[in-house]
Design a protein around this motif. Structure first.
Motif, PDB file in Angstrom:
ATOM      1  N   ARG A 122    -104.560  31.059-103.857  1.00 59.35           N
ATOM      2  CA  ARG A 122    -105.150  32.087-105.662  1.00 59.35           C
ATOM      3  C   ARG A 122    -103.807  32.066-106.123  1.00 59.35           C
ATOM      4  O   ARG A 122    -103.336  31.586-107.264  1.00 59.35           O
ATOM      5  N   TRP A 142    -106.885  39.769-108.993  1.00 57.72           N
ATOM      6  CA  TRP A 142    -106.164  40.613-108.382  1.00 57.72           C
ATOM      7  C   TRP A 142    -105.383  41.180-107.832  1.00 57.72           C
ATOM      8  O   TRP A 142    -104.318  40.833-106.659  1.00 57.72           O
ATOM      9  N   GLU A 200    -102.733  40.052-104.137  1.00 58.04           N
ATOM     10  CA  GLU A 200    -101.754  40.676-103.670  1.00 58.04           C
ATOM     11  C   GLU A 200    -102.568  40.417-101.892  1.00 58.04           C
ATOM     12  O   GLU A 200    -100.875  40.784-101.280  1.00 58.04           O
ATOM     13  N   ARG A 240     -99.133  38.076-112.296  1.00 60.07           N
ATOM     14  CA  ARG A 240    -100.302  39.145-113.456  1.00 60.07           C
ATOM     15  C   ARG A 240    -100.011  39.142-115.129  1.00 60.07           C
ATOM     16  O   ARG A 240    -100.645  38.600-115.469  1.00 60.07           O
ATOM     17  N   GLU A 241     -98.523  39.677-114.865  1.00 60.45           N
ATOM     18  CA  GLU A 241     -97.174  39.646-116.244  1.00 60.45           C
ATOM     19  C   GLU A 241     -97.541  38.741-117.234  1.00 60.45           C
ATOM     20  O   GLU A 241     -98.049  38.286-117.767  1.00 60.45           O
ATOM     21  N   ALA A 276     -97.105  39.251-107.477  1.00 60.30           N
ATOM     22  CA  ALA A 276     -98.144  39.325-107.499  1.00 60.30           C
ATOM     23  C   ALA A 276     -98.365  40.099-108.917  1.00 60.30           C
ATOM     24  O   ALA A 276     -98.952  39.668-110.020  1.00 60.30           O
ATOM     25  N   GLN A 277     -97.927  41.154-109.342  1.00 56.08           N
ATOM     26  CA  GLN A 277     -97.841  41.211-110.516  1.00 56.08           C
ATOM     27  C   GLN A 277     -96.937  40.846-111.694  1.00 56.08           C
ATOM     28  O   GLN A 277     -97.684  40.776-112.600  1.00 56.08           O
ATOM     29  N   PHE A 306     -99.039  35.869-116.296  1.00 55.34           N
ATOM     30  CA  PHE A 306    -100.633  35.330-117.140  1.00 55.34           C
ATOM     31  C   PHE A 306    -101.209  36.093-118.540  1.00 55.34           C
ATOM     32  O   PHE A 306    -101.505  35.260-119.415  1.00 55.34           O
ATOM     33  N   ARG A 307    -100.682  37.589-118.202  1.00 54.03           N
ATOM     34  CA  ARG A 307    -101.431  38.271-119.442  1.00 54.03           C
ATOM     35  C   ARG A 307    -100.077  37.963-120.714  1.00 54.03           C
ATOM     36  O   ARG A 307    -101.245  37.536-121.788  1.00 54.03           O
ATOM     37  N   HIS A 336    -112.040  40.690-112.668  1.00 55.07           N
ATOM     38  CA  HIS A 336    -110.835  40.650-112.854  1.00 55.07           C
ATOM     39  C   HIS A 336    -109.820  41.587-112.024  1.00 55.07           C
ATOM     40  O   HIS A 336    -108.513  40.713-110.918  1.00 55.07           O
ATOM     41  N   LYS A 337    -110.294  43.129-111.902  1.00 56.24           N
ATOM     42  CA  LYS A 337    -109.760  43.678-110.230  1.00 56.24           C
ATOM     43  C   LYS A 337    -109.934  42.927-108.930  1.00 56.24           C
ATOM     44  O   LYS A 337    -108.199  42.847-108.424  1.00 56.24           O
ATOM     45  N   LEU A 383    -103.400  30.504-109.942  1.00 58.77           N
ATOM     46  CA  LEU A 383    -102.807  30.970-111.322  1.00 58.77           C
ATOM     47  C   LEU A 383    -101.821  29.258-112.067  1.00 58.77           C
ATOM     48  O   LEU A 383    -101.465  29.396-113.175  1.00 58.77           O
TER      49      LEU A 383
END
Length: 492
Positions: free
Chosen positions: A106, A90, A94, A190-191, A186-187, A193-194, A86-87, A110
């Motif tokens: 990417r 992401w 970024e 990611r959020e 990017a953040q 998606f979460r 995962h790291k 997403l």
């Protein structure tokens, strides 16, 4: 020029979901050495069937049942691998978005998954919204815009957040609103998606709640059918059930007084009823010892539930015994003073909380000290003389001796509790009036709750597996009887 996208006013009404919750209990896997070789595909099919059967069973029996995402122990290899992958993803996202010109490879991946996630949250009637999402997140158009450097990530994420705000359950409102303050693309992706993952789980649990009533109407037939399919593939998967019932039959046959007998053919032999043997088997589950032989296969899905009931019964037995011993030493005047029994019960329960029966000895040492302190305090408050040294030692000694399984007071309390709980598992006793046993009034509320839980599990199990139990018991009790003969034994 980019294609126009729908605005917030065209969004769908909210669809509520439910909160996340506890993990599924595991059903026993197929035997390691089945009587005949099974292919990998057959083993996988059996595993899938067991998983489906377990989920349906949990939905019906556990009103608080919720699906939840798979999770690993923080220190496990699986978790370390997951976090590393995962790291890497992401970090790569970024890096790509920070490049000049930006690389949207990417980000497009997403957005494709986010689009699929939003579509999964829709109900069949949401035709208009489905069209809107397909239009706003047109992946072919998005790829073309990316190739020409005209991709509007901010506009896309704004649309996604608006749609999520309309679709999310109230419990997610705050999280979705919080995403709107994020400025780093990017953040933000990611959020999104979460939180979208949480929303999908909410919708799954909303669906579970919606179908529970329907499942309750059909689960008996469904569970029996699926179990028969497993039995056809694994003929020996009732071996432990047979042994469990055989042991119960032997106990009932030698117990005194005997249950009402039933004539068995012309030989004049008398055998116990099927119900009395099955009830004995069910009650034996409350005394199942660690390391004892395998649990009956027909109760694997309820093993954790029944072991929790057993632990509560053991705890209530100790509490009742401590209160009875203390009552005998203190007399009715002190024992009847306001709040005294409740305080003793609370102290005892706290010190027993979470302990297995093998650790009661140390706990009862502490309990005896605490009870003596409460007794001394109550005597002083009421103006009574303090206990003598000998009487204090006697009270502590009697409480500590409750740790012994052969302790007379403990055995009496256990017998009364088990006798009371047996009323909850009789086929016609689910809703009958139950007389409360002498000496158990202080734990009445807890005992009634345990009885209802125990009765619910057993009642469901009897309905699903009754035909299997009846077939096994007829062979155990009357091994020489003809399969279709009328044994006069009754039914379950």
């Amino acid at each position: 020029m980019s294609k126009p996208r729908p605005g917030d006013k065209q969004q769908p009404p909210r669809e509520d979901g439910g909160p996340r919750g506890e993990e599924l209990p595991a059903l026993c896997p197929p035997p390691a050495s089945p009587p005949q070789a099974l292919s990998m595909s057959e083993l996988q099919q059996i595993t899938d069937d067991i998983s489906k059967l377990t989920i349906v069973h949990e939905i019906v029996l556990d009103g608080d049942f919720k699906l939840q995402a798979a999770s690993f122990s923080p220190k496990s290899l699986e978790n370390r691998v997951k976090e590393t992958l995962h790291k890497a993803f992401w970090d790569s996202l970024e890096e790509q978005l920070s490049a000049r010109p930006p690389d949207y490879t990417r980000a497009i991946q997403l957005l494709q998954e986010i689009k699929e996630g939003l579509l999964l949250l829709l109900l069949p009637r949401h035709h208009q919204l489905r069209s809107q999402i397909e239009e706003a997140l047109d992946m072919e158009l998005i790829r073309q815009e990316a190739e020409h450097g005209a991709l509007d990530i901010h506009g896309l994420t704004t649309y996604v957040l608006g749609t999520m705000a309309r679709l999310c359950a109230p419990i997610r409102d705050e999280e979705v609103q919080g995403l709107q303050s994020l400025t780093d693309p990017a953040q933000l992706l990611r959020e999104i998606f979460r939180v979208l993952g949480l929303m999908k789980m909410d919708m799954l649990n909303f669906t579970v709640q919606s179908i529970r009533a329907h499942l309750q109407d059909h689960t008996i037939q469904y569970e029996r059918k699926k179990f028969q399919e497993l039995l056809d593939k694994l003929p020996n998967c009732l071996d432990h059930t047979r042994e469990w019932l055989r042991k119960a039959a032997a106990e009932v046959s030698v117990s005194s007084p005997q249950p009402p007998p039933h004539p068995a053919g012309s030989s004049g032999t008398v055998v116990p009823s099927l119900t009395s043997v099955l009830n004995r088997g069910y009650m034996n589950l409350l005394s199942w010892q660690p390391g004892q032989k395998e649990y009956p296969e027909t109760l694997f899905m309820d093993q954790a539930r029944l072991q929790e009931v057993q632990a509560q019964v053991n705890q209530l037995t100790i509490i009742a015994a401590v209160l009875l011993v203390t009552s005998g030493m203190c007399g009715s005047t002190l024992f009847g003073s306001p709040g005294f029994v409740a305080k003793l019960k609370r102290v005892t329960k706290v010190l027993l909380e979470g302990l297995s029966s093998t650790r009661y000895e140390a706990a009862l040492e502490d309990i005896s000290d605490q009870v003596l302190q409460e007794v001394s305090r109550a005597l002083a408050q009421l103006g009574y003389p303090a206990f003598t040294t000998d009487k204090c030692a006697s009270l502590k000694g009697q409480i500590k001796s409750i740790a012994e399984t052969g302790n007379a007071v403990r055995q009496v309390m256990e017998q009364r509790i088990h006798s009371f709980l047996s009323l909850f598992i009789s086929p016609d006793g689910q809703n009958s009036q139950k007389d409360f046993p002498k000496g158990l009034d202080p734990i009445q509320e807890e005992l009634l709750e345990v009885g209802r839980r125990f009765g619910s599990v057993i009642h469901h199990n009897r309905q699903v597996f009754g035909p299997y139990y009846a077939g096994i018991l007829r062979k155990v009790l009357l091994p020489n009887a003809e399969p279709d003969s009328d044994t006069g034994m009754g039914s379950l």
